[in-house]
Scaffold this active site. Sequence first.
Site, short mmCIF file in Angstrom:
data_model
loop_
_atom_site.label_atom_id
_atom_site.label_comp_id
_atom_site.label_asym_id
_atom_site.label_seq_id
_atom_site.Cartn_x
_atom_site.Cartn_y
_atom_site.Cartn_z
N HIS A 160 -62.89 129.93 -56.11
CA HIS A 160 -62.72 128.98 -57.21
C HIS A 160 -63.47 129.44 -58.46
CE1 HIS A 160 -61.04 125.17 -55.13
NE2 HIS A 160 -60.15 125.73 -55.91
N GLU A 187 -44.38 141.98 -43.63
CA GLU A 187 -45.79 142.39 -43.73
C GLU A 187 -46.21 143.27 -42.55
OE1 GLU A 187 -48.13 138.78 -43.71
OE2 GLU A 187 -46.63 137.79 -42.47
N ASP A 236 -51.15 142.54 -45.88
CA ASP A 236 -51.09 142.94 -44.47
C ASP A 236 -50.24 144.19 -44.27
OD1 ASP A 236 -52.84 141.28 -43.17
OD2 ASP A 236 -51.38 139.68 -42.89
N ARG A 266 -44.19 128.46 -46.40
CA ARG A 266 -44.43 129.33 -45.25
C ARG A 266 -44.90 128.49 -44.08
NH1 ARG A 266 -49.04 133.81 -45.72
NH2 ARG A 266 -50.36 131.98 -45.48
#
Length: 570
Positions: free
Chosen positions: A189, A431, A455, A332
């Site tokens: 953040h 991936e 990945d 996802r």
Amino acid sequence: MKGIGVSPGIAIGRAFVIKKNAPATNGIVLKNQVEIVAEIERFDISVVNALGEIDAIKNSSQLMLNDDDIAILETQVELINDPQIREDVVAKIEAEKKTANDALIEVTAGIVALFESMDDEYMRARSADFQDIGNRILKYINRTGDTNARSFEPDTIVIADDLTPSDTITLDLNLVTGFATQAGSRTSHAAIIAKSKGLPAVVACGDELMTINHNDFIILDGLSGSVYVNPGEEIISRYSAKSASFRQQSEVLKKVKDKPAITPDGKQVTLLANISSADDLDMVHDNGGEGVGLFRTEMLFMDRDTFPDEEEQFEFYKKAVLQAKGKPAIIRTIDIGGDKHLSYFNLPAELNPFLGYRAIRISLDQEGLFIVQLKAILRASAFGSVSIMFPMISNVKEIRDAKVILNKAKAELTEAGIAFSDDVKVGIMVEIPSAAVTADILAKEVDFFSIGTNDLCQYTLAVDRMNEKITHLYDPFNPGVLRLILNVIEQGREHNIHVGMCGEMASDPLATLLLLGMGLEEFSMSAASIPSIKNIIINNTEAQAKQVCQQVMAMDSSENIIAYLKEITQ
């Protein structure tokens, strides 16, 4: 020294070094019920005071907070009010006779450790949010005063081991011109806030950063990740010129935000954003994003005792779909497992969890859990444009099995008379190298691909991207990785399905022309990165990009590729 540049810009000024002491337990054992009640009351009062402090920050006119700052503070309010945290703290006070200080430190440490163990960079970065609220409450438990109150001089560059979201939000931008931290990540953040405020920032500089002294002269490059300490005149002169040039460039980016992402020779590109909740979408709209290319659903499943039921998941997805305001949202399905554990889900210990029981493998094995999520996503599709994406696909059978379960979810909803869209697209994250190599086979089964470069790079090169000793081997510009990416894009085009990219490479300006030249038409990234990528697209032709691709794909090493890409993007 070098770190990771997370918010572009040049800062030149004097160092203000912040070294924090980790919260310490006192080891005191409560003697009786009176002390137990008093400690619980102390915790509750401290929570109220912490909430009051956040409210005061939100209403401060001096801090000039933007919508992103407010959203982060509101998230902190939600976390502080989480009944599970109070329940855990009170349990330690009552059952283990610990003080409020020790109980909160232990509860916070447990949550932080859980998030830090995750392999998803975004989720790991959320550990800082929990540490932040823990520290905020501790401050009132121990009456140690306002640690955010610091006196800065003009042109200050903050040097710190790490900065919490609160630290970053409360920096006085009239005086602070940048910051560098020893730890941190692109998705913390602190990094997100720095981007939203246009504050140059470099993170993950390592231990060497903390050798900097107060008032050392610092030059910080938030794009390259370079930090210069007491540099010579030549470097000062060079960076003064770069600073002026960057300010001019920033004004240009503000003007392109609302322009369509079309090359001068007419190639249209879609620029989407990666999000984890509906709250992230304001920033997407503010930066000219055209929808959501990756909605990570894991956040809903974290820091709780049980799996969320269908109704709770439905409301979570529906909120994001409505907030997308008619723009596409690719959701996802849950990507847990590996070292990303849920406290209430008993995953087996594995020798190599990154290659083990995770993501779609768990979903297919736990059909009951999977079908609940699919039904919730399908129900949300009645409120906007929704696509479903399966993670970690390695072969065609996994897609077919997932689609069978998806059809079961549709049948159950239809039988119950519950509405959902009949136009929900189904895609996969590419991936795993086997998926990239067999893209021609997999393309026949789905409506779209989304390339997960993080990945894909890790698995292709056999490099654990979390292992600091081999970080230099993690290289998305490796010719092997690039060939896999190109194959996925070409097979998608040949089979008439669209191909996007939602990994870090999509937001790397160095890669934009190369990917465009490969034929990539959809880039998904952090919202703050969208304007700079759009600026590259609207100022270069597709024909130029194809030439870049041709040149790069003929090269035999990432060193040559990177050098070439740097040369043409200067």
